[in-house]
Design a protein around this motif. Structure first.
Motif, short mmCIF file in Angstrom:
data_model
loop_
_atom_site.label_atom_id
_atom_site.label_comp_id
_atom_site.label_asym_id
_atom_site.label_seq_id
_atom_site.Cartn_x
_atom_site.Cartn_y
_atom_site.Cartn_z
N SER A 7 -0.41 9.08 -5.01
CA SER A 7 -0.43 8.15 -6.13
C SER A 7 -0.69 6.75 -5.59
N GLY A 8 -0.94 5.82 -6.51
CA GLY A 8 -1.08 4.43 -6.12
C GLY A 8 -2.50 3.91 -6.09
N GLY A 9 -3.47 4.81 -6.30
CA GLY A 9 -4.85 4.34 -6.32
C GLY A 9 -5.13 3.49 -7.56
N GLY A 10 -6.30 2.89 -7.56
CA GLY A 10 -6.68 2.07 -8.69
C GLY A 10 -7.89 1.22 -8.37
N GLY A 16 -8.02 -7.85 -2.23
CA GLY A 16 -6.75 -7.44 -2.80
C GLY A 16 -6.05 -6.37 -1.99
N SER A 17 -4.93 -5.89 -2.52
CA SER A 17 -4.10 -4.91 -1.81
C SER A 17 -3.73 -3.77 -2.74
N LEU A 18 -3.51 -2.62 -2.14
CA LEU A 18 -2.96 -1.45 -2.83
C LEU A 18 -2.03 -0.73 -1.86
N ASN A 77 11.09 11.04 1.70
CA ASN A 77 10.16 12.14 1.96
C ASN A 77 8.74 11.79 1.52
N THR A 78 8.32 10.61 1.90
CA THR A 78 6.99 10.14 1.52
C THR A 78 6.21 9.64 2.73
N LEU A 79 4.90 9.64 2.55
CA LEU A 79 3.97 9.03 3.48
C LEU A 79 3.25 7.93 2.71
N ASP A 80 3.20 6.73 3.27
CA ASP A 80 2.61 5.60 2.57
C ASP A 80 1.45 5.00 3.35
N LEU A 81 0.58 4.32 2.62
CA LEU A 81 -0.52 3.60 3.25
C LEU A 81 -0.65 2.25 2.55
N GLN A 82 -0.26 1.20 3.24
CA GLN A 82 -0.42 -0.15 2.72
C GLN A 82 -1.80 -0.64 3.10
N TYR A 94 -8.92 8.96 -1.66
CA TYR A 94 -8.01 9.00 -0.52
C TYR A 94 -7.11 10.22 -0.61
N TYR A 95 -6.99 10.92 0.53
CA TYR A 95 -6.24 12.15 0.59
C TYR A 95 -5.12 12.06 1.63
N CYS A 96 -4.00 12.62 1.30
CA CYS A 96 -2.87 12.79 2.20
C CYS A 96 -2.96 14.19 2.79
#
Length: 130
Positions: A7-10, A16-18, A77-82, A94-96
């Motif tokens: 989640s978190g795409g846009g 900018g940042s996501l 229990n998450t993986l994040d990408l700033q 983008y895929y995890c």
């Protein structure tokens, strides 16, 4: 088996940042070496960042070094990408992904190989406009 949901795409303007997040279920994220990949239309899938906490290493594609940060939250229990300072070239799905181990002595040369990963999410779209 482990399931991954991104989640978190846009859509965002250049500069900018996501922050992308990947929720890991049915197992602990700490049991896997993890990665973020992306694929733009007409282009091959490429590794963006990888993390293997068993070895304590994070790795990045040259194109995102200094702009993207991968992190793992064992409590959530998450993986994040700033993703900061986004560019139009960052536009992609983008895929995890999770590799079936928590440590590999060859991680530094394997992290961006898609065939090294056994589990994949369905992706989240990132669009960066100029």
């Amino acid at each position: 088996q482990v399931q991954l949901v991104e989640s978190g795409g846009g859509s965002v303007q250049a500069g900018g940042s996501l922050r992308l997040s990947c929720v890991v279920s049915e197992d602990s994220v700490s049991n896997y070496c993890m990665g973020w990949f992306r694929q733009a239309p007409g282009k091959e899938r490429e590794g963006v960042a990888g993390i293997c906490t068993g070895g304590g290493s994070t790795l990045y594609a040259d194109s995102v070094k200094g702009r993207f940060t991968i992190s793992q939250d064992n409590a959530k229990n998450t993986l994040d990408l700033q993703m900061n300072s986004l560019k139009p070239d960052d536009t992609a799905m983008y895929y995890c992904a999770a590799a079936p181990y928590s440590y590999h002595s060859g991680w530094s040369r394997l992290w961006d190989r898609g065939d090294e990963y056994k589990f994949w999410g369905r992706g989240t779209q990132v669009t960066v406009s100029s």
